[in-house]
Write a protein that holds these residues in place. Structure first.
Motif: not given
Length: 69
Positions: A49-65
């Motif tokens: 999840l942290m790798k995804i956030a870094v790759e998309f330059k976003t936050s884990v909070d955003y990814l989780l809604g």
């Protein structure tokens, strides 16, 4: 309508012009996991999840809604 992780990851992947296979390669995983994430059959672990956030330059909070920015 509230977006869930599966929707956010698919939208971000498409916005960045990545196939499931190309995205999987960037993350060091296989495309079947990406497909399962996008259908809600599986969720990534915290490290991924942290790798995804870094790759998309976003936050884990955003990814989780939890936030919308």
């Amino acid at each position: 309508m509230e977006l869930k992780f599966k929707d956010r990851i698919k939208d971000l992947r498409n916005e960045n012009g990545l196939s499931q296979r190309a995205f999987a390669e960037l993350l060091g995983t296989n495309h079947s996991k990406i497909a399962k994430w996008e259908t809600g059959q599986l969720e990534p672990n915290l490290t991924m999840l942290m790798k995804i956030a870094v790759e998309f330059k976003t936050s884990v909070d955003y990814l989780l809604g939890l936030v919308d920015f």
